[in-house]
Design a protein around this motif. Structure first.
Motif, PDB file in Angstrom:
ATOM      1  N   THR A  62       5.147 -18.782  23.514  1.00 38.60           N
ATOM      2  CA  THR A  62       4.757 -19.305  22.199  1.00 38.60           C
ATOM      3  C   THR A  62       3.462 -20.101  22.248  1.00 38.60           C
ATOM      4  N   GLY A  63       3.214 -20.812  23.341  1.00 38.75           N
ATOM      5  CA  GLY A  63       2.000 -21.601  23.431  1.00 38.75           C
ATOM      6  C   GLY A  63       2.092 -22.941  22.721  1.00 38.75           C
ATOM      7  N   GLY A  64       3.270 -23.309  22.242  1.00 32.78           N
ATOM      8  CA  GLY A  64       3.429 -24.594  21.577  1.00 32.78           C
ATOM      9  C   GLY A  64       4.854 -25.081  21.675  1.00 32.78           C
ATOM     10  N   ILE A  65       5.011 -26.377  21.718  1.00 31.44           N
ATOM     11  CA  ILE A  65       6.357 -26.950  21.779  1.00 31.44           C
ATOM     12  C   ILE A  65       7.014 -26.857  20.406  1.00 31.44           C
ATOM     13  N   PRO A  66       8.334 -26.830  20.354  1.00 29.79           N
ATOM     14  CA  PRO A  66       9.008 -26.830  19.055  1.00 29.79           C
ATOM     15  C   PRO A  66       8.575 -28.041  18.228  1.00 29.79           C
ATOM     16  N   GLY A  67       8.281 -27.767  16.976  1.00 35.47           N
ATOM     17  CA  GLY A  67       7.779 -28.791  16.075  1.00 35.47           C
ATOM     18  C   GLY A  67       6.276 -28.724  15.884  1.00 35.47           C
ATOM     19  N   SER A  68       5.603 -27.901  16.683  1.00 36.84           N
ATOM     20  CA  SER A  68       4.150 -27.798  16.575  1.00 36.84           C
ATOM     21  C   SER A  68       3.752 -26.563  15.767  1.00 36.84           C
ATOM     22  N   LEU A  69       2.474 -26.485  15.457  1.00 38.71           N
ATOM     23  CA  LEU A  69       1.890 -25.301  14.834  1.00 38.71           C
ATOM     24  C   LEU A  69       1.025 -24.618  15.889  1.00 38.71           C
ATOM     25  N   VAL A  70       1.175 -23.308  16.031  1.00 40.66           N
ATOM     26  CA  VAL A  70       0.370 -22.567  16.999  1.00 40.66           C
ATOM     27  C   VAL A  70      -0.502 -21.563  16.263  1.00 40.66           C
ATOM     28  N   ASP A  71      -1.687 -21.345  16.804  1.00 46.18           N
ATOM     29  CA  ASP A  71      -2.590 -20.341  16.242  1.00 46.18           C
ATOM     30  C   ASP A  71      -2.155 -18.965  16.718  1.00 46.18           C
ATOM     31  N   VAL A  72      -1.954 -18.057  15.784  1.00 45.81           N
ATOM     32  CA  VAL A  72      -1.706 -16.660  16.118  1.00 45.81           C
ATOM     33  C   VAL A  72      -2.682 -15.809  15.315  1.00 45.81           C
ATOM     34  N   GLU A  73      -3.142 -14.750  15.942  1.00 50.34           N
ATOM     35  CA  GLU A  73      -4.025 -13.823  15.242  1.00 50.34           C
ATOM     36  C   GLU A  73      -3.171 -12.692  14.693  1.00 50.34           C
ATOM     37  N   ILE A  74      -3.285 -12.457  13.402  1.00 49.27           N
ATOM     38  CA  ILE A  74      -2.553 -11.367  12.772  1.00 49.27           C
ATOM     39  C   ILE A  74      -3.562 -10.321  12.314  1.00 49.27           C
ATOM     40  N   SER A  75      -3.207  -9.060  12.500  1.00 49.65           N
ATOM     41  CA  SER A  75      -4.072  -7.966  12.058  1.00 49.65           C
ATOM     42  C   SER A  75      -3.197  -6.811  11.594  1.00 49.65           C
ATOM     43  N   GLU A  76      -3.779  -5.979  10.742  1.00 51.68           N
ATOM     44  CA  GLU A  76      -3.049  -4.801  10.264  1.00 51.68           C
ATOM     45  C   GLU A  76      -3.963  -3.603  10.364  1.00 51.68           C
ATOM     46  N   ASP A  77      -3.377  -2.431  10.608  1.00 50.95           N
ATOM     47  CA  ASP A  77      -4.184  -1.237  10.854  1.00 50.95           C
ATOM     48  C   ASP A  77      -4.446  -0.401   9.609  1.00 50.95           C
ATOM     49  N   SER A  83       0.833  -1.212   0.000  1.00 52.83           N
ATOM     50  CA  SER A  83       0.000   0.000   0.000  1.00 52.83           C
ATOM     51  C   SER A  83       0.866   1.260   0.000  1.00 52.83           C
ATOM     52  N   SER A  84       0.202   2.392  -0.185  1.00 53.61           N
ATOM     53  CA  SER A  84       0.904   3.673  -0.219  1.00 53.61           C
ATOM     54  C   SER A  84       0.949   4.339   1.155  1.00 53.61           C
ATOM     55  N   GLN A  85       0.579   3.613   2.206  1.00 51.11           N
ATOM     56  CA  GLN A  85       0.664   4.159   3.562  1.00 51.11           C
ATOM     57  C   GLN A  85       1.387   3.185   4.479  1.00 51.11           C
ATOM     58  N   ASP A  86       2.011   3.714   5.525  1.00 48.16           N
ATOM     59  CA  ASP A  86       2.672   2.871   6.514  1.00 48.16           C
ATOM     60  C   ASP A  86       1.610   2.033   7.234  1.00 48.16           C
ATOM     61  N   VAL A  87       1.953   0.799   7.545  1.00 50.21           N
ATOM     62  CA  VAL A  87       1.017  -0.118   8.185  1.00 50.21           C
ATOM     63  C   VAL A  87       1.735  -0.802   9.345  1.00 50.21           C
ATOM     64  N   THR A  88       0.988  -1.100  10.398  1.00 48.46           N
ATOM     65  CA  THR A  88       1.526  -1.852  11.518  1.00 48.46           C
ATOM     66  C   THR A  88       0.859  -3.225  11.557  1.00 48.46           C
ATOM     67  N   LEU A  89       1.688  -4.264  11.549  1.00 48.25           N
ATOM     68  CA  LEU A  89       1.207  -5.634  11.691  1.00 48.25           C
ATOM     69  C   LEU A  89       1.235  -5.970  13.175  1.00 48.25           C
ATOM     70  N   THR A  90       0.130  -6.462  13.696  1.00 49.51           N
ATOM     71  CA  THR A  90       0.050  -6.883  15.090  1.00 49.51           C
ATOM     72  C   THR A  90      -0.123  -8.398  15.120  1.00 49.51           C
ATOM     73  N   VAL A  91       0.707  -9.064  15.912  1.00 45.62           N
ATOM     74  CA  VAL A  91       0.650 -10.521  16.055  1.00 45.62           C
ATOM     75  C   VAL A  91       0.291 -10.824  17.499  1.00 45.62           C
ATOM     76  N   ASN A  92      -0.833 -11.507  17.700  1.00 46.17           N
ATOM     77  CA  ASN A  92      -1.291 -11.904  19.033  1.00 46.17           C
ATOM     78  C   ASN A  92      -1.134 -13.409  19.167  1.00 46.17           C
ATOM     79  N   GLY A  93      -0.343 -13.821  20.155  1.00 54.83           N
ATOM     80  CA  GLY A  93      -0.083 -15.240  20.381  1.00 54.83           C
ATOM     81  C   GLY A  93      -0.785 -15.758  21.603  1.00 54.83           C
ATOM     82  N   ALA A  94      -0.227 -16.795  22.194  1.00 55.20           N
ATOM     83  CA  ALA A  94      -0.805 -17.469  23.355  1.00 55.20           C
ATOM     84  C   ALA A  94      -0.743 -16.600  24.597  1.00 55.20           C
TER      85      ALA A  94
END
Length: 187
Positions: A121-136, A81-92
């Motif tokens: 992290t909410g998960g042991i190494p080798g696992s997949l964890v759910d994280v919520e990603i959002s951008e403003d 995009s033509s504007q600065d954006v902040t990515l927010t990552v919410n984990g466990a």
């Protein structure tokens, strides 16, 4: 009508030409019957790919020593995009990190950038964890599964968050086990 006899040399050249044409047709047939990998989108690394509004996340993964340990997000984030954006990552357990990405630019989450750390992290190494990603920029959000890796692969050792205690490997005994095996403590 006039018929001209072929010499032995002419028949040999014709046979070689026909053979070369046949081999060429057989070889080109592979591209006809098999799909080309360059046309398929796939994850070429250990991390995931995801698109979120104007952001493109590439090779995103978490490096951590364990489930209840901090984890560092690494990969790349592109902003189209033509504007600065902040990515927010919410984990466990409420862990969160924010990553600013300049307009029409990218941010590499590596050793030369600001660290994007999740407190757990909410998960042991080798696992997949759910994280919520959002951008403003367009206020889009999504939940993605992100792999958690440890330092088993040496290329990730430098990304382990400070203060993490790597899990002991079973290949090398601890100092106390070595002393016991040698006959006790002689101090």
């Amino acid at each position: 009508m006039r018929f001209t006899a072929m010499t032995r040399a002419q028949r040999g050249k014709l046979a070689l030409t026909a053979a070369a044409l046949g081999v060429g047709l057989l070889a080109s047939g592979c591209g006809y019957t098999n799909s080309q990998q360059t046309t398929a989108r796939y994850q070429a690394s250990d991390g995931i790919i995801a698109d979120l509004g104007p952001l493109q996340l590439r090779n995103i993964l978490i490096v951590s020593a364990g489930e209840d340990q901090p984890g560092r997000l690494i990969g790349a984030v592109y902003n189209s995009s033509s504007q600065d954006v902040t990515l927010t990552v919410n984990g466990a357990e409420g862990s969160q990190t924010e990553i600013p990405v300049k307009a029409n630019d990218y941010t590499l989450l590596n050793e030369s950038s600001d660290e994007a750390i999740l407190s757990t992290t909410g998960g042991i190494p080798g696992s997949l964890v759910d994280v919520e990603i959002s951008e403003d920029g367009t206020n889009v959000s999504n939940t993605v599964k992100v792999p958690v890796l440890d330092t088993t692969l040496p290329e990730y050792k430098e990304y382990l968050p400070a203060g993490s205690t790597p899990a002991p490997t079973s290949a090398s005994p601890s100092p106390s086990e070595s002393e016991e095996a040698a006959g006790g403590d002689d101090h």
